[in-house]
Scaffold this motif. Structure first.
Motif, PDB file in Angstrom:
ATOM      1  N   ARG A 161      42.865  53.124  86.609  1.00 41.66           N
ATOM      2  CA  ARG A 161      43.828  53.911  87.375  1.00 41.66           C
ATOM      3  C   ARG A 161      43.249  54.404  88.707  1.00 41.66           C
ATOM      4  NH1 ARG A 161      48.640  56.221  85.858  1.00 41.66           N
ATOM      5  NH2 ARG A 161      49.258  58.201  86.801  1.00 41.66           N
ATOM      6  N   PRO A 186      45.330  51.533  81.457  1.00 45.00           N
ATOM      7  CA  PRO A 186      45.888  51.690  82.807  1.00 45.00           C
ATOM      8  C   PRO A 186      46.464  53.067  83.095  1.00 45.00           C
ATOM      9  CG  PRO A 186      47.408  50.460  81.434  1.00 45.00           C
ATOM     10  CD  PRO A 186      46.158  50.653  80.622  1.00 45.00           C
ATOM     11  N   SER A 187      46.902  53.776  82.045  1.00 46.45           N
ATOM     12  CA  SER A 187      47.491  55.108  82.217  1.00 46.45           C
ATOM     13  C   SER A 187      47.560  55.781  80.858  1.00 46.45           C
ATOM     14  CB  SER A 187      48.894  55.007  82.827  1.00 46.45           C
ATOM     15  OG  SER A 187      49.529  56.267  82.840  1.00 46.45           O
ATOM     16  N   ASP A 243      50.999  57.065  79.585  1.00 41.29           N
ATOM     17  CA  ASP A 243      51.976  55.996  79.368  1.00 41.29           C
ATOM     18  C   ASP A 243      51.632  55.157  78.139  1.00 41.29           C
ATOM     19  OD1 ASP A 243      53.706  56.533  81.574  1.00 41.29           O
ATOM     20  OD2 ASP A 243      52.267  55.592  82.918  1.00 41.29           O
ATOM     21  N   GLU A 283      52.398  45.291  79.300  1.00 38.70           N
ATOM     22  CA  GLU A 283      52.303  44.278  80.338  1.00 38.70           C
ATOM     23  C   GLU A 283      53.022  44.741  81.599  1.00 38.70           C
ATOM     24  OE1 GLU A 283      50.801  40.849  81.815  1.00 38.70           O
ATOM     25  OE2 GLU A 283      50.552  41.452  79.719  1.00 38.70           O
ATOM     26  N   LYS A 284      54.173  45.361  81.439  1.00 38.59           N
ATOM     27  CA  LYS A 284      54.932  45.886  82.582  1.00 38.59           C
ATOM     28  C   LYS A 284      54.138  46.976  83.305  1.00 38.59           C
ATOM     29  CE  LYS A 284      59.404  48.028  83.721  1.00 38.59           C
ATOM     30  NZ  LYS A 284      60.698  48.531  83.166  1.00 38.59           N
ATOM     31  N   LEU A 285      53.477  47.812  82.538  1.00 38.40           N
ATOM     32  CA  LEU A 285      52.643  48.873  83.107  1.00 38.40           C
ATOM     33  C   LEU A 285      51.477  48.289  83.899  1.00 38.40           C
ATOM     34  CD1 LEU A 285      52.208  51.980  83.151  1.00 38.40           C
ATOM     35  CD2 LEU A 285      50.865  51.715  81.070  1.00 38.40           C
ATOM     36  N   ARG A 300      51.355  45.414  85.379  1.00 38.12           N
ATOM     37  CA  ARG A 300      51.806  44.723  86.578  1.00 38.12           C
ATOM     38  C   ARG A 300      51.978  45.670  87.760  1.00 38.12           C
ATOM     39  NH1 ARG A 300      55.107  41.447  83.045  1.00 38.12           N
ATOM     40  NH2 ARG A 300      56.917  42.779  83.430  1.00 38.12           N
ATOM     41  N   LYS A 301      52.026  46.971  87.469  1.00 41.07           N
ATOM     42  CA  LYS A 301      52.167  47.958  88.529  1.00 41.07           C
ATOM     43  C   LYS A 301      50.845  48.266  89.233  1.00 41.07           C
ATOM     44  CE  LYS A 301      56.044  50.369  86.292  1.00 41.07           C
ATOM     45  NZ  LYS A 301      56.492  51.666  85.706  1.00 41.07           N
ATOM     46  N   LEU A 302      49.756  47.783  88.644  1.00 39.60           N
ATOM     47  CA  LEU A 302      48.433  48.111  89.188  1.00 39.60           C
ATOM     48  C   LEU A 302      48.198  47.412  90.516  1.00 39.60           C
ATOM     49  CD1 LEU A 302      46.287  47.880  85.924  1.00 39.60           C
ATOM     50  CD2 LEU A 302      47.123  49.934  87.064  1.00 39.60           C
TER      51      LEU A 302
END
Length: 439
Positions: free
Chosen positions: A111, A398-399, A402, A433-435, A437-439
């Protein structure tokens, strides 16, 4: 705290590093580092460090650090609330008043990696980190350098109620997960109204289970899942990925975990109406509690009369290696810092084995350096923590908030019957996977 000699040795090592760093600066490898750092007794600056570790317990360490290194570098540590640390850091950096360094937890590597100055491998070789520190520290290895140097680790362990086991004529706590099914029949007590009065383990639900996400992470990693993989700077979810034998580690972990909240199973031991798992353990009605090493003192304080002990977490019988989940924090330099030479000097000394040993003692946690873990402590509970440090692993989260919600949704989907187990895990995989992809 070690005597001054330990710090002096660290300083000598640091000056050797300064000479090397100065060469790198002239070569253009290390921007921002001046050759003035190679001069004797030249004060480099005061380094501000933010973290969530308790300041009161670390105060003496930083005071000794400043007394011994005041001609080179000093540090000022500020304790921040875990709940507001991230927001305060982002706001401070936006205003240009942020710290020079932070204690970076393993679940914030992804993050906040864009805010971190990766220490070049020419300055801090990858081999040195692998040789000196526990394996979980390798999460800090980046493509171009090291995001942080390990400082503390807090492994997940298993606390067990000795009275409950002794009363059932069971001499030892379980070492393997398959033992839980038989133990549940003996140690879980259900009254005539189907109310659970005493429980073997608090698996199966989420909201009333302390450390639920970390427990599930441990189960998945033990089953062979990395949870998140990285290749070429691209992150992918592996929650629903299958092993070569066609089995999904994610599904296996969630199947085992939710088994204990199914009232149709003989292993039924938990439901959402029960007390928070930590509280149920301290009242003496929960046989096994999965908590962190850092919880040992507070469990004792909550109920001084509770007859409990601690051991390493169970494993699968067929596992190639043992592991547990570990919460790790490392010393990390921010890109925004204007005193890189001072940061590097502080990091060099703070990661010295004598300082790490002092921090370990002050926090009642196992050290992160391998040579310190080879020196077994006298206290039996600390010996368990030392083993936990060597077994600790983590993943690239990643978060944290979340992914906590994603894991919760998977469990609720399974226990409520909204989705079949495989579909619940696949849905969680899609959300993760959606989370990513925001990286």
């Amino acid at each position: 705290m070690k005597e001054a000699k330990g710090f002096q040795l660290a300083i000598l090592g640091t000056f050797g590093a300064f000479i090397f760093l100065g060469v790198l600066a002239f070569a253009g490898i290390l921007p921002g580092f001046s050759n003035k750092a190679t001069k004797d007794n030249l004060f480099l600056g005061n380094v501000t460090i933010w973290g969530t570790l308790p300041q009161a317990q670390l105060m003496n360490i930083f005071e000794d650090f400043n007394n011994e290194n005041k001609k080179i570098v000093t540090v000022t540590y500020f304790e921040k609330s875990k709940g507001t640390f991230e927001r305060e850091l982002i706001e401070a950096l936006a205003d240009g008043i942020g710290p020079d360094m932070i204690l970076l937890s393993q679940d914030y590597i992804v993050r906040h990696r864009n805010k971190i100055y990766p220490i070049p491998y020419e300055v801090y070789p990858e081999r040195d980190l692998k040789t000196n520190f526990i394996e979980e520290g390798e999460l800090y290895l980046g493509d171009t350098g090291i995001y942080a140097v390990p400082f503390v680790v807090d492994p997940l362990v298993m606390y067990w109620n000795r009275d409950m086991f002794s009363s059932a004529l069971i001499s030892t706590p379980p070492s393997y997960w398959d033992e839980f099914f038989g133990l549940a029949k003996i140690l879980t007590k259900i009254d005539n109204s189907s109310n659970i009065k005493k429980s073997l383990v608090s698996f199966g639900e989420y909201d009333n289970v302390a450390n639920a996400k970390e427990i599930l992470s441990m189960l998945m990693m033990q089953a062979g899942s990395s949870i998140v993989s990285q290749e070429g700077g691209v992150y992918r979810s592996t929650l629903s990925s299958n092993e070569s034998n066609g089995v999904s580690p994610g599904e296996e972990a969630f199947r085992f975990y939710t088994e204990f909240s199914n009232p149709t199973k003989t292993s039924y031991s938990w439901n959402r109406s029960l007390l928070y798992s930590r509280d149920m353990f301290t009242t003496g009605d929960l046989a096994l509690y999965f908590g962190f090493a850092s919880e040992y003192g507070s469990l004792q304080k909550k109920n001084p009369h509770l007859n409990f002990d601690v051991t390493t977490v169970p494993q699968t019988r067929t596992a190639d290696r043992k592991l547990t989940f570990g919460k790790m924090q490392g010393l990390s330099i921010l890109k925004s810092s204007k005193i890189l030479s001072a940061d590097l000097a502080a990091l060099q000394i703070l990661s010295n084995k004598d300082v790490v040993a002092s921090a370990s003692t002050a926090l009642n946690l196992p050290p992160v350096r391998r040579e310190l873990l080879s020196q077994r402590p006298k206290e039996s509970y600390l010996s368990v923590f030392y083993d936990g440090a060597l077994l600790s692993k983590g993943w690239l989260d990643p978060s944290p908030s979340d992914t906590n919600a994603i894991f919760n949704e998977i469990v609720q989907d399974i226990t409520s019957g909204r989705r079949k187990l495989s579909n619940a895990v696949e849905n969680g995989n899609a959300l993760l996977e959606k989370l990513l992809r925001k990286l």
